[in-house]
Design a protein around this motif. Structure first.
Motif, mmCIF file in Angstrom:
data_model
loop_
_atom_site.group_PDB
_atom_site.id
_atom_site.type_symbol
_atom_site.label_atom_id
_atom_site.label_comp_id
_atom_site.label_asym_id
_atom_site.label_seq_id
_atom_site.Cartn_x
_atom_site.Cartn_y
_atom_site.Cartn_z
ATOM 1 N N THR A 170 62.449 72.666 5.301
ATOM 2 C CA THR A 170 62.508 71.461 6.127
ATOM 3 C C THR A 170 62.966 70.300 5.257
ATOM 4 O O THR A 170 62.679 70.248 4.066
ATOM 5 C CB THR A 170 61.133 71.135 6.736
ATOM 6 N N THR A 171 63.686 69.381 5.866
ATOM 7 C CA THR A 171 64.165 68.228 5.105
ATOM 8 C C THR A 171 64.234 67.006 6.000
ATOM 9 O O THR A 171 64.419 67.115 7.214
ATOM 10 C CB THR A 171 65.538 68.501 4.459
ATOM 11 N N ASN B 148 66.906 70.187 9.479
ATOM 12 C CA ASN B 148 67.014 68.756 9.207
ATOM 13 C C ASN B 148 66.289 67.989 10.301
ATOM 14 O O ASN B 148 66.638 68.072 11.471
ATOM 15 C CB ASN B 148 68.493 68.355 9.147
ATOM 16 N N ASP B 149 65.303 67.202 9.905
ATOM 17 C CA ASP B 149 64.477 66.461 10.855
ATOM 18 C C ASP B 149 64.922 65.010 11.010
ATOM 19 O O ASP B 149 64.206 64.210 11.590
ATOM 20 C CB ASP B 149 63.019 66.512 10.382
ATOM 21 N N ASN B 150 66.087 64.658 10.481
ATOM 22 C CA ASN B 150 66.581 63.287 10.581
ATOM 23 C C ASN B 150 67.783 63.248 11.521
ATOM 24 O O ASN B 150 68.903 63.541 11.114
ATOM 25 C CB ASN B 150 66.977 62.761 9.201
ATOM 26 N N TYR C 139 60.638 65.916 14.419
ATOM 27 C CA TYR C 139 59.490 66.693 14.867
ATOM 28 C C TYR C 139 58.313 66.632 13.903
ATOM 29 O O TYR C 139 57.208 66.984 14.254
ATOM 30 C CB TYR C 139 59.880 68.164 15.050
ATOM 31 N N GLY C 140 58.550 66.243 12.684
ATOM 32 C CA GLY C 140 57.512 66.312 11.668
ATOM 33 C C GLY C 140 57.572 67.679 10.989
ATOM 34 O O GLY C 140 58.124 68.639 11.532
ATOM 35 N N GLU C 141 56.994 67.763 9.802
ATOM 36 C CA GLU C 141 57.153 68.967 8.981
ATOM 37 C C GLU C 141 56.670 70.233 9.661
ATOM 38 O O GLU C 141 57.361 71.249 9.672
ATOM 39 C CB GLU C 141 56.433 68.777 7.648
ATOM 40 N N LEU C 142 55.470 70.225 10.227
ATOM 41 C CA LEU C 142 54.917 71.468 10.792
ATOM 42 C C LEU C 142 55.687 71.937 12.027
ATOM 43 O O LEU C 142 56.015 73.117 12.135
ATOM 44 C CB LEU C 142 53.435 71.283 11.113
ATOM 45 N N LYS C 143 56.001 71.039 12.953
ATOM 46 C CA LYS C 143 56.768 71.440 14.134
ATOM 47 C C LYS C 143 58.192 71.831 13.753
ATOM 48 O O LYS C 143 58.804 72.683 14.381
ATOM 49 C CB LYS C 143 56.804 70.310 15.152
#
Length: 74
Positions: free
Chosen positions: A9-10, A38-40, A67-71
């Motif tokens: 995750t990033t 990629n969460d951005n 989504y945040g790291e866990l999701k």
């Protein structure tokens, strides 16, 4: 040998992500797949940005929201 899949995750950490990819590519074991989530949503990651053009072992998923790291791992 068995194939290994690594999920990464990033969020807005391109220099650290490049170091991580370099470390993965430096391993002697080559039968792997890496999923980069990629969460951005404001910064779309492309294979060219990570010097991964043509390497089918890497899959980049650009989320449409944070989504945040866990999701994001899901």
């Amino acid at each position: 040998m068995e194939k290994i899949t690594v999920c990464v995750t990033t969020y807005n950490r391109l220099p650290m992500l490049k170091l991580l990819i370099a470390s993965i590519l430096n391993q002697t074991f080559k039968n792997f797949k890496v999923i980069i989530a990629n969460d951005n949503p404001k910064r779309i990651l492309e294979p060219e940005m990570l010097e991964l053009e043509g390497d089918s072992r890497f899959l980049i998923i650009n989320n449409s929201e944070n989504y945040g790291e866990l999701k994001n791992l899901n």
